[in-house]
Design a protein around this motif. Structure first.
Motif, PDB file in Angstrom:
ATOM      1  N   LEU A   1       0.841  -1.191   0.000  1.00  0.00           N
ATOM      2  CA  LEU A   1       0.000   0.000   0.000  1.00  0.00           C
ATOM      3  C   LEU A   1       0.880   1.247   0.000  1.00  0.00           C
ATOM      4  O   LEU A   1       1.752   1.396   0.860  1.00  0.00           O
ATOM      5  CB  LEU A   1      -0.909   0.017   1.233  1.00  0.00           C
ATOM      6  N   ILE A   2       0.640   2.120  -0.982  1.00  0.00           N
ATOM      7  CA  ILE A   2       1.341   3.399  -1.084  1.00  0.00           C
ATOM      8  C   ILE A   2       0.313   4.514  -1.015  1.00  0.00           C
ATOM      9  O   ILE A   2      -0.690   4.497  -1.739  1.00  0.00           O
ATOM     10  CB  ILE A   2       2.136   3.491  -2.399  1.00  0.00           C
ATOM     11  N   GLY A   3       0.530   5.479  -0.139  1.00  0.00           N
ATOM     12  CA  GLY A   3      -0.325   6.659  -0.061  1.00  0.00           C
ATOM     13  C   GLY A   3       0.422   7.858  -0.588  1.00  0.00           C
ATOM     14  O   GLY A   3       1.640   7.980  -0.392  1.00  0.00           O
ATOM     15  N   PHE A   4      -0.285   8.752  -1.267  1.00  0.00           N
ATOM     16  CA  PHE A   4       0.385   9.937  -1.791  1.00  0.00           C
ATOM     17  C   PHE A   4      -0.478  11.172  -1.614  1.00  0.00           C
ATOM     18  O   PHE A   4      -1.701  11.123  -1.675  1.00  0.00           O
ATOM     19  CB  PHE A   4       0.779   9.764  -3.264  1.00  0.00           C
ATOM     20  N   ALA A   5       0.201  12.281  -1.366  1.00  0.00           N
ATOM     21  CA  ALA A   5      -0.408  13.611  -1.316  1.00  0.00           C
ATOM     22  C   ALA A   5       0.666  14.552  -1.863  1.00  0.00           C
ATOM     23  O   ALA A   5       1.004  14.472  -3.038  1.00  0.00           O
ATOM     24  CB  ALA A   5      -0.841  13.959   0.103  1.00  0.00           C
ATOM     25  N   GLY A   6       1.270  15.391  -0.991  1.00  0.00           N
ATOM     26  CA  GLY A   6       2.384  16.207  -1.447  1.00  0.00           C
ATOM     27  C   GLY A   6       3.627  15.388  -1.680  1.00  0.00           C
ATOM     28  O   GLY A   6       4.488  15.730  -2.493  1.00  0.00           O
ATOM     29  N   ASP A   7       3.736  14.268  -0.958  1.00  0.00           N
ATOM     30  CA  ASP A   7       4.786  13.291  -1.195  1.00  0.00           C
ATOM     31  C   ASP A   7       4.137  11.917  -1.210  1.00  0.00           C
ATOM     32  O   ASP A   7       2.911  11.810  -1.170  1.00  0.00           O
ATOM     33  CB  ASP A   7       5.890  13.393  -0.127  1.00  0.00           C
ATOM     34  N   ALA A   8       4.930  10.880  -1.301  1.00  0.00           N
ATOM     35  CA  ALA A   8       4.393   9.526  -1.332  1.00  0.00           C
ATOM     36  C   ALA A   8       5.153   8.668  -0.332  1.00  0.00           C
ATOM     37  O   ALA A   8       6.360   8.860  -0.126  1.00  0.00           O
ATOM     38  CB  ALA A   8       4.512   8.940  -2.736  1.00  0.00           C
TER      39      ALA A   8
ATOM     40  N   GLU B   1       7.167   7.995  -8.931  1.00  0.00           N
ATOM     41  CA  GLU B   1       8.595   7.822  -8.645  1.00  0.00           C
ATOM     42  C   GLU B   1       8.808   6.779  -7.547  1.00  0.00           C
ATOM     43  O   GLU B   1       9.665   5.894  -7.659  1.00  0.00           O
ATOM     44  CB  GLU B   1       9.212   9.159  -8.243  1.00  0.00           C
ATOM     45  N   LEU B   2       8.023   6.886  -6.486  1.00  0.00           N
ATOM     46  CA  LEU B   2       8.157   5.915  -5.401  1.00  0.00           C
ATOM     47  C   LEU B   2       7.729   4.528  -5.853  1.00  0.00           C
ATOM     48  O   LEU B   2       8.351   3.519  -5.487  1.00  0.00           O
ATOM     49  CB  LEU B   2       7.330   6.353  -4.200  1.00  0.00           C
TER      50      LEU B   2
ATOM     51  N   THR C   1      10.036   1.232  -5.608  1.00  0.00           N
ATOM     52  CA  THR C   1       9.555   0.155  -4.749  1.00  0.00           C
ATOM     53  C   THR C   1       9.388  -1.138  -5.520  1.00  0.00           C
ATOM     54  O   THR C   1       9.803  -2.223  -5.052  1.00  0.00           O
ATOM     55  CB  THR C   1       8.223   0.563  -4.091  1.00  0.00           C
ATOM     56  N   VAL C   2       8.777  -1.076  -6.702  1.00  0.00           N
ATOM     57  CA  VAL C   2       8.596  -2.275  -7.517  1.00  0.00           C
ATOM     58  C   VAL C   2       9.952  -2.877  -7.878  1.00  0.00           C
ATOM     59  O   VAL C   2      10.150  -4.104  -7.808  1.00  0.00           O
ATOM     60  CB  VAL C   2       7.782  -1.953  -8.784  1.00  0.00           C
ATOM     61  N   GLU C   3      10.879  -2.033  -8.283  1.00  0.00           N
ATOM     62  CA  GLU C   3      12.198  -2.532  -8.683  1.00  0.00           C
ATOM     63  C   GLU C   3      12.860  -3.288  -7.536  1.00  0.00           C
ATOM     64  O   GLU C   3      13.388  -4.392  -7.720  1.00  0.00           O
ATOM     65  CB  GLU C   3      13.065  -1.360  -9.124  1.00  0.00           C
TER      66      GLU C   3
END
Length: 221
Positions: free
Chosen positions: A50-57, A88-89, A93-95
């Protein structure tokens, strides 16, 4: 023991506009946890991040088997909506995750990303480059993306983000109801994709229809 693994990444907008609706989405993620975590076959064949994003991630839940966690982490609101930070994150992360899974001897399938936003990116000039890097055709682990737009999301942007399927909620569907349907679609996809074919192989199964949403495109996986 080496397994066949299909990783799922859920990338959720947690900007301020989501403040009144995150409880419903967090509830849906808990339902996903219960459905998958109690199914040993699906839990062995899939992984969840789970990745959350707003101004950053931020990676809120690192990639894992849902049966290995006791409580699902919850999304919390923050200002802005940076699509570039999310992409970008996600690429980084996947890599890292795919390299780790392969190093452990697993057979890794192309990752699936469920992307959700209820607004428009606050970085319109920056995010396309980050998105293109995520989908670099020379990168073997580039993910399949299923995108969902609700509320004030821009239909053209949501359509562009989805690589295999994109959905936009109907105008008459409340954001809370839309998030509930998003969570249901995610759960169905994870559970059905984690059930091997007769030959033991895995395939990504994604929803072609979601209640309250219009499918913006229907492409072959």
């Amino acid at each position: 023991m080496p397994e066949q693994i299909l990783p799922f990444y859920v990338v959720c907008d947690q900007s301020y506009s989501m403040a009144d609706h995150l409880d419903g989405l967090n509830g849906g993620l808990r339902e996903l946890h219960r459905a998958v975590g109690t199914d040993p076959v699906v839990a062995d064949k899939t992984r969840f991040c789970l990745i959350g994003f707003a101004g950053d991630a931020r990676v809120l839940q690192p990639l894992c088997a849902l049966s290995d966690i006791v409580t699902m982490v919850e999304l919390e609101v923050s200002p802005a909506t940076s699509f570039a930070a999310a992409f970008e994150l996600l690429r980084t992360t996947v890599e890292r995750d795919v390299e780790r899974l392969k190093a452990d001897g697993h057979r890794v399938y192309r990752p699936a990303v469920f992307f959700l936003s209820d607004g428009q990116p606050t970085d319109p000039a920056a995010w396309p480059a980050a998105y293109e890097r995520l989908l670099d055709p020379d990168w073997p682990a580039r993910p399949n993306i299923i995108s969902f737009g609700i509320g004030d999301a821009d239909e053209t942007t949501i359509d562009r983000v989805g690589t295999v399927q994109a959905f936009m909620s109907h105008g008459g569907l409340s954001p809370s109801a839309a998030l509930h349907e998003f969570a249901r679609a995610l759960t169905r996809s994870v559970v059905s994709s984690g059930e091997p074919l007769d030959d033991g192989d895995l395939v990504l199964r994604i929803p072609r229809q979601v209640t309250g949403f219009t499918a913006l495109r229907i492409d072959q996986v």
